[in-house]
Design an enzyme around this catalytic site. Structure first.
Site, short mmCIF file in Angstrom:
data_model
loop_
_atom_site.label_atom_id
_atom_site.label_comp_id
_atom_site.label_asym_id
_atom_site.label_seq_id
_atom_site.Cartn_x
_atom_site.Cartn_y
_atom_site.Cartn_z
N GLY A 99 34.90 49.01 30.89
CA GLY A 99 35.71 47.92 31.41
C GLY A 99 34.96 47.22 32.53
CG MET A 100 31.53 45.78 31.93
SD MET A 100 30.03 45.11 31.17
CE MET A 100 29.14 44.54 32.61
CB SER A 101 36.34 44.09 37.00
OG SER A 101 35.40 44.57 37.96
N GLY A 102 33.51 42.24 36.38
CA GLY A 102 32.71 41.20 37.01
C GLY A 102 32.28 41.56 38.42
CB VAL A 155 28.73 45.35 42.78
CG1 VAL A 155 29.71 46.00 43.76
CG2 VAL A 155 27.39 46.06 42.82
CG ASP A 156 32.43 49.12 42.79
OD1 ASP A 156 31.36 49.34 43.40
OD2 ASP A 156 33.50 48.90 43.36
CG MET A 165 40.37 44.97 29.84
SD MET A 165 40.98 46.51 30.56
CE MET A 165 39.60 46.96 31.62
CB CYS A 200 47.06 47.62 36.66
SG CYS A 200 45.63 46.88 35.86
N GLY A 251 34.76 51.35 36.71
CA GLY A 251 34.04 51.44 37.97
C GLY A 251 34.86 52.09 39.07
CB CYS A 289 44.33 43.75 40.60
SG CYS A 289 45.86 44.14 39.71
#
Length: 472
Positions: A109-112, A114-115, A135, A195, A219, A287
């Site tokens: 799951g890539m949130s954009g 750095v983590d 997502m 969430c 992350g 979030c």
């Protein structure tokens, strides 16, 4: 099968090749090794054929189980040693310690941020087939488009597939509505916990598994130890408080690669890997709200209604716009004009700090306490509902008189000793050794057990998450 002895200079150069490749996460090709080997092996007339590198089921990376066999000839001053992992058989050299088998497919799951970017990078470096997923959830400050683009740039930099999954409608129903309903009933819900339960480890987890994923990763700053969720290495960034709803079903297929690092270390890894998000700022607050205040958001769903602010003895000291919009322990946003007028002072800053100690949404009344150490702001016993135990067998222990735990009722609050007891009908009670400040119904109480170092000297114990529940 004969042993092959090579000069130490070759080993040093080979180690240098591995070290440089490990720092840059480069893939070691047969050409790299052949070029190095030919310098030493051609005088003996031997051909180097690393067949292990060409197997489709194996991926070769510099970061592998690299170690040395220190086999020396029986001499007082040996001039050479056996090359690690090198055996001669039909004039073929097997580079068995260069090979890292595929560890499976992982959807990250890539949130954009750095983590999650570093999480994807680390998993790829460890030999996983990594697939990045952004997502798309409900967002009201317009930052989702930029986050998706940042995640796409990271995926392109890492050379991994990337997809965008739309969960906006589900997020509105399962997270946003949950938050609004909670405030409407006088609670202080935690949308981040919901969430994680409904979206990241609900919809995302189920869809990834249905598409053939062996694991999912995020992350989050947490660690896994033998199926148990543990606090992260970085105590300041530990996010285990938000993951108490997970069960063994999810944890068996989860990976949390950055839990072993501190935040500065994660930043350093991102910079060394030249990730586009290496210097991107961390997100703050709820979030999906971004920079929008919670009160302003709630006004879209709950109509403001004037009410009284009173003390414990019923004295009216001010007015408010609606008890729904306030939470236990809140200090800012209290209009204390009546008290200021009675004391003949001007300016709210001249009064002693007042905090919300309780609220009655039916009567639309806020009860405040003066001073941050007021006893009305503290609570020793906390009732819980909706309790989840990450390790189910612990729920049986409670029937024998409860168990001693370490617990917190707010994120980043210091852990405090407490006794957890079962009350029946799915309810529990946390009895703290010392009264806790600002206990807000609707928030999460999470309890931990001290881990064990296995008797090894120098190893610190790790906090294991026992479970958690909703404060009633």
């Amino acid at each position: 099968m004969n042993r092959v002895y090579v000069p130490r200079l070759f080993l040093r150069r080979l180690e240098g090749l591995l070290h440089r490749a490990a720092k840059s996460s480069e893939q070691i090709s047969p050409g790299h090794v052949n070029g190095l080997m030919s310098v030493f092996w051609q005088p003996w007339g031997r051909r180097v054929d690393p067949i292990m590198l060409n197997r489709p089921e194996a991926k070769v990376y510099a970061r592998c189980s690299w170690w040395h066999h220190n086999y020396y000839r029986r001499r007082k001053k040996p001039r050479c040693r056996m090359a690690p992992g090198f055996d001669i058989f039909q004039k073929t050299v097997h580079y068995r310690y260069f090979v890292m088998k595929n560890k499976g497919t992982v959807f990250v799951g890539m949130s954009g941020g750095v983590d999650s970017s570093v999480a994807a990078y680390l998993l790829k470096r460890e030999g996983y087939d990594v697939i990045g997923v952004f997502m798309r959830c409900y967002n009201i400050d317009g930052c989702a488009e930029q986050d998706a683009e940042d995640a796409r740039r990271v995926a392109g930099h890492l050379g991994i597939p990337f997809y965008v999954w739309d969960f906006e409608e589900e997020y509105k129903k399962r997270v946003v509505q949950y938050m609004v309903d909670g405030y409407r009933h006088g609670l202080t819900p935690n949308p981040d916990v919901e969430c994680n339960r409904e979206i990241k480890f609900g919809l995302f987890f189920d869809r990834a598994r249905s598409l053939g994923a062996d694991f999912v990763a995020t992350g989050h700053y947490v660690r896994l130890r033998r199926g148990m969720l543990c606090a992260a290495k970085d105590a300041n960034k530990d996010q285990s408080y938000f993951l108490w709803t997970l069960t063994q079903r999810e944890l068996a297929h989860c990976r949390f690669p950055i839990g072993e690092y501190t935040k500065p270390q994660v930043r350093a890894i991102a910079r060394r890997a030249n990730l586009p998000t290496a210097d991107k700022k961390d997100s703050q607050g709820v979030c999906f709200l971004g920079n929008v205040a919670v009160k302003d958001f709630l006004k879209r769903y709950i109509k403001p209604k004037q009410g009284r602010i009173v003390t414990a003895d019923g004295t009216v000291v001010g007015r408010h716009e609606g008890a729904y919009f306030y939470t236990i322990g809140q200090r800012h946003g209290l209009d204390l004009k009546e008290k200021n007028a009675a004391l003949r002072i001007r300016g709210e800053h001249r009064t002693r700090p007042h905090y919300v100690a309780a609220k009655d949404v039916k009567k639309n009344i806020l009860i405040v306490a003066e001073g941050e150490n007021n006893s009305a702001l503290y609570q020793k016993d906390v009732a819980l509902g909706g309790v989840n135990f990450i390790d189910p067998h612990h729920s049986k222990i409670l029937k024998d008189g409860g168990m001693s735990v370490l617990a917190r009722v707010r994120y980043r609050q210091p852990l405090s000793p407490a006794k957890l007891r079962a009350l029946g009908r799915g309810r529990y009670r946390l009895a703290f050794a010392k009264p806790q400040k600002f206990v807000a119904p609707g928030q999460s109480a999470v309890f931990y057990l001290p881990g064990h170092s296995g008797g090894k000297a120098g190893l610190k114990s790790e906090l294991r998450v026992l479970g958690g529940g909703i404060i009633l």
